[in-house]
Design an enzyme around this catalytic site. Structure first.
Site, PDB file in Angstrom:
ATOM      1  N   GLU A  46    -113.764  58.237 -82.715  1.00 16.03           N
ATOM      2  CA  GLU A  46    -112.535  58.918 -82.340  1.00 16.03           C
ATOM      3  C   GLU A  46    -112.700  59.459 -80.927  1.00 16.03           C
ATOM      4  O   GLU A  46    -113.662  60.168 -80.632  1.00 16.03           O
ATOM      5  CB  GLU A  46    -112.288  60.056 -83.338  1.00 16.03           C
ATOM      6  N   ASP A  67    -106.973  72.728 -82.621  1.00 16.63           N
ATOM      7  CA  ASP A  67    -108.411  72.723 -82.418  1.00 16.63           C
ATOM      8  C   ASP A  67    -108.978  74.130 -82.253  1.00 16.63           C
ATOM      9  O   ASP A  67    -108.316  75.025 -81.732  1.00 16.63           O
ATOM     10  CB  ASP A  67    -108.753  71.890 -81.175  1.00 16.63           C
ATOM     11  N   TYR A 108    -106.353  61.094 -92.936  1.00 17.20           N
ATOM     12  CA  TYR A 108    -107.246  62.133 -92.412  1.00 17.20           C
ATOM     13  C   TYR A 108    -107.001  63.384 -93.248  1.00 17.20           C
ATOM     14  O   TYR A 108    -105.961  64.024 -93.140  1.00 17.20           O
ATOM     15  CB  TYR A 108    -106.887  62.381 -90.945  1.00 17.20           C
TER      16      TYR A 108
END
Lengths: 289, 413
Positions: free
Chosen positions: A48, A59, A171
């Site tokens: 990735e 994040d 995911y």
């Protein structure tokens, strides 16, 4: 026609392998493409590649810092794509970035540029299901797999839709929160992995908070594999070289393979993704022996 | 459709027509708006949207909000004729909507009271909020204290230093203030950090969003709670002058005070709507917050809207002498009002705003917030264009006490 991300991962899973997808923020350190090569050499099943964004809402501090460094160093989408084009590491490369970079010109143009540079997949964590329609179509046109995310808070009905629309893999977030390293494997991750495995034949990979080889192996028991990001990026920010990052990925690879070796599985004759969890088993199906 | 004698807000006030924003369209204002957030937040946003849909038509909720507006926030706020100030506007008549007279001294109180009530309906015990200058943080801490909610405020470390007084206010009101040291350490980073908190603590926590930006349903909710400004002003101007104003002027950062005063006038086609963004040191210097005037379409903080960004899509740090306008994004409804041509947006430089700030103080004895001074400066220009027969309604969104430090430096006081 080249192999798609989904075909590649599904074939590896069918061969009895736990999937490992390490992450690197493009431009976070000079020579970051060597990190990609090191990951691949160490047994990654895909890599990735984060395209840094100034406001990475999902994040945690580690990847925000990596992104800030990359942007400060002048990293651009064009430059990343140029460097990626020259990379041939034998496993698929997947772009991860935020909506504002993707839609800057248009989703179609961005997908075309990724495909031209040889990328096989795209993850955009701030583009959820109901905003993903046009992008999914644009990606499909370019034979690029648009990977959707599922969270522990996602309802079963939404999980079904996400599993239906996602390509490449699903995911799965191990927990509510941002990327970053954490200790234990939460029960909610086990539940999400089990629910997704019931709903889809797509590979299901856990991400967020994967912070040790042992934990990666434990998580992989509840799905098909893991994405490892912050644990690697923290080492990179601390000055680790590609070889050392590769060694860390290799240690996760060994733990994942060991998990496969260690666990006997009486259902081993069935293709793994066709199996359903035993209701008596709180942590889902046992891995293949 | 009044619910009882003397009420300020009615069910119709909440659902005022004239906007493209439609709940069934998931908060889309034309191509703008939407929900660009991590999957983990979708259930929480759905929950807020569903609860708000119930609340906005629930008479008990509307009565409670109305009661707080009257007995706690100090509504209705008056409108004030400012003829001495208006001499500088070519003689046009200028009326100020006095949001500076509300409790805590700015229009932010309307939204926080509404959302704090919503938080209780959601059964949540903790609120978080972002703040730039500290005004929304102070307002949130105020509402949290009033309703016994735990309160955490995210504020850029740079802003914490610039606005130490507001940090002290929030602490005194019982809030925990978390300085944000990521990125540019200003409002946009505080918003990023608040979203991170929310995604982690969503079970217990409501994100009390401070402006008409962000993902659906926030732009609509914040607008509805701020809409009272225009609802009141429309009645007041009609009563005072016998007609609608010719134009409305408001400052635009995220855009909550502007949408608050504009929204009740959107269907009044004869009423011009003017928004004034922070021109900072001037467009050519690159140091400004001219999101609508000089930005381009992008996705920031959960919605598609105009954004200050480079060719790659990285956001550019904004600049304004007014911390409340110092934001590289803007609410999606303003983006839609701009593109549809219903509203017009202009830039006002730091210097123009500070001139208007001083002028209002000297001519009318009112010290405005520097944010609001951008609208005042705009009204001076607009008055000269429209002529002496025009009536211009300006949203005086807040008072200037908080800006005395800046004023002392700027004017060498």
């Amino acid at each position: 026609m080249t192999t798609s991300l989904e075909e590649f991962l599904t074939a590896r899973r069918a061969a009895g392998r736990r999937l490992l997808v390490p992450y690197v923020t493009a431009g976070a350190a000079p020579g970051w493409t060597d990190v990609v090569r090191a990951y691949a050499d160490a047994g990654a099943d895909a890599v990735e590649i984060g395209f840094p964004f100034s406001d990475p809402m999902l994040d945690g501090v580690t990847i925000q810092e990596a992104s800030d460094r990359a942007i400060a160093a002048g990293t651009t989408v064009t430059e990343i794509l140029r460097e990626v084009t020259a990379l041939d590491v034998g496993v698929p490369l997947v772009a991860m970035t935020y909506g504002n970079l993707v839609f800057q010109r248009s989703g179609a143009e961005f997908c075309a540029a990724l495909a031209t540079s040889g990328l096989r997949g795209l993850i955009v964590p701030d583009v959820p299901l109901e905003e993903a329609g046009d992008l999914a179509d644009a990606a499909a046109k370019e034979h690029l797999d648009l990977v959707l995310l599922a969270a522990p808070s996602t309802s079963r009905d939404r999980l079904r839709q996400i599993a239906g629309r996602s390509r490449g893999f699903v995911y799965a977030l191990t927990r509510m929160g941002t990327t970053g390293e954490r200790g234990e494997v939460p029960e909610q991750a086990a539940r999400l992995g089990r629910d997704l495995k019931e709903l889809t034949d797509l590979p299901v990979l856990f991400g967020f908070g994967v912070s040790s080889p042992a934990q990666a192996a434990e998580l992989a028991r509840h799905a098909d594999g893991v994405v490892v990001a912050s644990a690697l990026m923290r080492r990179l920010l601390d000055g680790a070289r590609p070889r050392e990052l590769g060694e860390y990925v290799a240690s996760i690879r060994r733990a994942l393979d060991g998990a496969v070796d260690r666990e006997p599985d009486e259902h081993a004759t069935l293709p793994r993704h066709r199996r359903r969890p035993d209701p008596q088993d709180q942590v889902g199906p046992l891995p293949r022996g | 459709m009044s619910i009882s004698e003397g009420t300020l807000i009615t069910p119709a006030d909440f659902t005022g027509a004239g906007s493209a924003g439609d709940v069934s369209e998931r908060g889309k204002f034309g191509v703008f708006g939407g929900r660009f957030v991590p999957e983990a937040l979708i259930p929480a946003l759905d929950e807020v949207a569903a609860e708000y849909e119930k609340a906005r038509t629930d008479l008990a909720f509307i009565r409670e909000f109305d009661h707080l507006l009257r007995t706690y926030a100090g509504r209705p706020t008056t409108i004030t004729d400012v003829p001495r100030f208006a001499e500088q506007a070519g003689g046009a008549r200028i009326l100020l909507k006095r949001e500076d007279l509300t409790h805590t001294g700015a229009h932010k109180i309307n939204n926080v009271l509404g959302q704090a009530l919503l938080t209780k309906r959601l059964g949540k015990s903790r609120v978080i909020a972002e703040t730039g200058a500290g005004q929304h943080g102070v307002a949130t801490a105020t509402a949290a204290a009033l309703m016994g909610l735990e309160c955490v405020i995210y504020m850029g470390a740079v802003d914490c230093e610039r606005q130490a007084l507001n940090v002290a206010r929030m602490k005194l009101l019982g809030a925990r203030v978390v300085p944000v040291t990521n990125g540019s350490q200003t409002l946009k980073d505080a918003i990023n950090e608040a979203f991170r908190d929310w995604v982690t603590n969503v079970d217990s926590t409501h994100y009390l969003f401070g402006t008409v930006a962000g993902p659906y349903p926030f732009p609509g909710i914040v607008r509805d709670f701020a809409r009272i400004i225009g609802v009141e002003a429309r009645r007041q101007v009609l009563e005072l002058t016998g007609k609608l104003p010719d134009a409305i002027c408001a400052a635009v950062g995220g855009g909550s005070n502007a949408i608050g005063i504009m929204h009740a006038f959107i269907e009044d086609e004869g009423v011009q709507l003017h928004g004034y963004e922070a021109g900072g040191r001037g467009l050519e210097t690159g140091e400004h917050a001219l999101t609508l005037t000089a930005g381009s379409i992008g996705v920031l903080h959960g919605s598609r809207t105009y954004v200050l960004q480079d060719d790659e899509g990285q956001t550019i740090e904004s600049h304004s002498i007014s911390a409340g306008l110092d934001y590289p994004g803007v609410g999606p409804e303003h983006a839609w009002l701009k593109d549809s041509g219903r509203a017009t947006y202009h830039g006002i430089t730091d210097a123009e705003a500070m001139d208007a700030f001083a002028l209002l103080a000297r001519t009318e004895g009112i010290i405005p917030a520097i944010e609001s001074s951008h609208a005042l400066a705009g009204a001076l220009k607009l008055g000269r264009d429209l002529g002496p027969d025009a009536t211009i309604l300006v949203n005086l969104s807040g008072r200037g006490d908080k800006d005395m430090g800046t004023a002392m430096k700027y004017f060498n006081l």
